[in-house]
Design a protein around this motif. Structure first.
Motif, short mmCIF file in Angstrom:
data_model
loop_
_atom_site.label_atom_id
_atom_site.label_comp_id
_atom_site.label_asym_id
_atom_site.label_seq_id
_atom_site.Cartn_x
_atom_site.Cartn_y
_atom_site.Cartn_z
N ARG A 160 50.45 -45.38 23.76
CA ARG A 160 51.67 -45.03 24.48
C ARG A 160 51.29 -44.60 25.89
N LEU A 161 51.91 -45.19 26.87
CA LEU A 161 51.54 -44.95 28.26
C LEU A 161 52.13 -43.65 28.79
N PHE A 162 51.48 -43.14 29.83
CA PHE A 162 51.92 -41.96 30.58
C PHE A 162 51.95 -40.69 29.73
N MET A 163 51.11 -40.67 28.70
CA MET A 163 50.98 -39.47 27.87
C MET A 163 49.96 -38.52 28.50
N PRO A 164 50.15 -37.20 28.34
CA PRO A 164 49.16 -36.25 28.87
C PRO A 164 47.92 -36.20 27.98
N ILE A 165 46.75 -36.29 28.59
CA ILE A 165 45.47 -36.21 27.88
C ILE A 165 44.65 -35.08 28.51
N THR A 166 44.21 -34.14 27.69
CA THR A 166 43.35 -33.06 28.18
C THR A 166 41.99 -33.15 27.50
N ILE A 167 40.93 -33.06 28.30
CA ILE A 167 39.56 -33.04 27.79
C ILE A 167 38.96 -31.71 28.18
N ARG A 168 38.62 -30.90 27.18
CA ARG A 168 38.17 -29.52 27.42
C ARG A 168 36.72 -29.38 26.96
N ILE A 169 35.83 -29.09 27.90
CA ILE A 169 34.40 -28.98 27.61
C ILE A 169 34.01 -27.51 27.51
N GLY A 170 33.35 -27.16 26.41
CA GLY A 170 33.00 -25.77 26.16
C GLY A 170 31.59 -25.42 26.61
N ARG A 171 31.21 -24.19 26.34
CA ARG A 171 29.92 -23.64 26.75
C ARG A 171 28.77 -24.33 26.01
N PRO A 172 27.62 -24.51 26.67
CA PRO A 172 26.46 -25.08 25.99
C PRO A 172 25.94 -24.13 24.90
N MET A 173 25.46 -24.71 23.82
CA MET A 173 24.91 -23.95 22.70
C MET A 173 23.56 -24.56 22.34
N ARG A 174 22.61 -23.71 21.95
CA ARG A 174 21.28 -24.21 21.59
C ARG A 174 20.89 -23.74 20.20
N LEU A 175 20.09 -24.57 19.55
CA LEU A 175 19.47 -24.21 18.28
C LEU A 175 17.98 -24.42 18.45
N GLU A 176 17.24 -23.34 18.48
CA GLU A 176 15.80 -23.42 18.71
C GLU A 176 15.06 -22.53 17.73
N GLY A 177 13.80 -22.85 17.49
CA GLY A 177 12.98 -21.99 16.64
C GLY A 177 12.05 -22.80 15.77
N GLU A 178 10.82 -22.32 15.64
CA GLU A 178 9.85 -23.00 14.79
C GLU A 178 10.18 -22.76 13.32
N GLY A 179 9.93 -23.78 12.52
CA GLY A 179 10.11 -23.65 11.09
C GLY A 179 11.55 -23.71 10.61
N LEU A 180 12.49 -24.09 11.51
CA LEU A 180 13.89 -24.13 11.12
C LEU A 180 14.32 -25.49 10.58
N ALA A 181 13.52 -26.53 10.86
CA ALA A 181 13.95 -27.90 10.54
C ALA A 181 14.25 -28.09 9.07
N GLY A 182 13.51 -27.40 8.20
CA GLY A 182 13.71 -27.60 6.78
C GLY A 182 14.68 -26.63 6.15
N ASP A 183 15.36 -25.83 6.95
CA ASP A 183 16.26 -24.81 6.42
C ASP A 183 17.71 -25.30 6.50
N PRO A 184 18.27 -25.76 5.39
CA PRO A 184 19.64 -26.29 5.43
C PRO A 184 20.68 -25.23 5.78
N LEU A 185 20.39 -23.97 5.48
CA LEU A 185 21.34 -22.91 5.80
C LEU A 185 21.47 -22.72 7.31
N VAL A 186 20.35 -22.85 8.02
CA VAL A 186 20.38 -22.74 9.48
C VAL A 186 21.18 -23.89 10.08
N LEU A 187 20.93 -25.10 9.58
CA LEU A 187 21.66 -26.27 10.07
C LEU A 187 23.15 -26.14 9.79
#
Length: 234
Positions: A160-187
């Motif tokens: 449908r033409l002439f519709m309002p579209i909003t794209i909202r970009i949020g804050r960057p987030m990081r996941l870092e740490g040794e030994g976390l790759a195998g932890d499904p709870l962290v993921l």
């Protein structure tokens, strides 16, 4: 080359026919790898988001789009990565391709829900976004697509033409740490935090279950998630 040609052609056309507004564009760095984790409410999400970014973004797209002549040319032209949604080795290959994009300092777009929302609500995210963040060290930026579902609902070929579209970009987030790759709870926790941010940005109702491929699922209360500290955009 085809990506930038299509972008140059489509951007002014789409901006003429739709009322597009972008919020939080300054959250995205001018260079360096980043993961754009977006809600998915319409086929045209993958068109409008690249249109407003100065940098190239690569998405995964369901393999069916590459098998349909009506859509295959477009997805091949813009360098999207096909993924078979049943998972297994095919999904692993798609994630490997995503890691390669990030390793070269690119932008990678992913829909954590794994499919379009069947009813406009926000569904539980799959942990692939967390695995990518941990493996690559790239920040995750939640991106809310608002109005695209109204512009092109599921099953509607022409938007449908002439519709309002909003794209909202949020804050960057990081996941870092040794030994976390195998932890499904962290993921799981990090993925839930990304979905929480998407809920805040999009103002969608949240469903604590994975979205069904067809139809809807029962509504339940959203999960409580722990806080993940933001990182400053470069």
């Amino acid at each position: 080359m085809a990506y930038w040609i299509l972008k140059a052609v489509l951007t002014p056309v789409l901006r003429f026919f739709f009322r597009v507004r972008v919020e939080g564009l300054d959250q995205l760095s001018a260079d360096g790898p980043a993961i754009l984790a977006s809600n998915h409410v319409s086929f045209c999400d993958s068109i409008f988001l690249p249109m407003v970014l100065r940098r190239r973004v690569t998405f995964v797209a369901k393999a069916e789009y590459f098998e349909d002549p009506k859509t295959a040319w477009f997805f091949r032209a813009v360098g999207q990565i096909p993924i078979k949604r049943e998972g297994g080795s095919a999904s692993e290959r798609a994630l490997a391709s995503a890691r390669e994009v990030l390793a070269h300092g690119g932008l990678f777009g992913i829909y954590p829900e794994g499919t379009r929302s069947p009813d406009g609500r926000l569904y539980k995210g799959h942990t692939g976004v967390a695995r990518l963040a941990l493996d690559s060290g790239a920040p995750v930026l939640p991106v809310a697509m608002i109005g695209t579902r109204e512009a092109q609902p599921i099953g509607q070929v022409m938007p449908r033409l002439f519709m309002p579209i909003t794209i909202r970009i949020g804050r960057p987030m990081r996941l870092e740490g040794e030994g976390l790759a195998g932890d499904p709870l962290v993921l799981r926790r990090f993925t839930d935090e990304v979905m929480f941010e998407l809920r805040e940005l999009s103002e969608q109702k949240y469903v604590e279950r994975y979205a069904a491929r067809k139809g809807t699922v029962e509504d339940v209360e959203p999960a409580r998630v722990a806080h993940v500290a933001p990182v400053a955009a470069a």
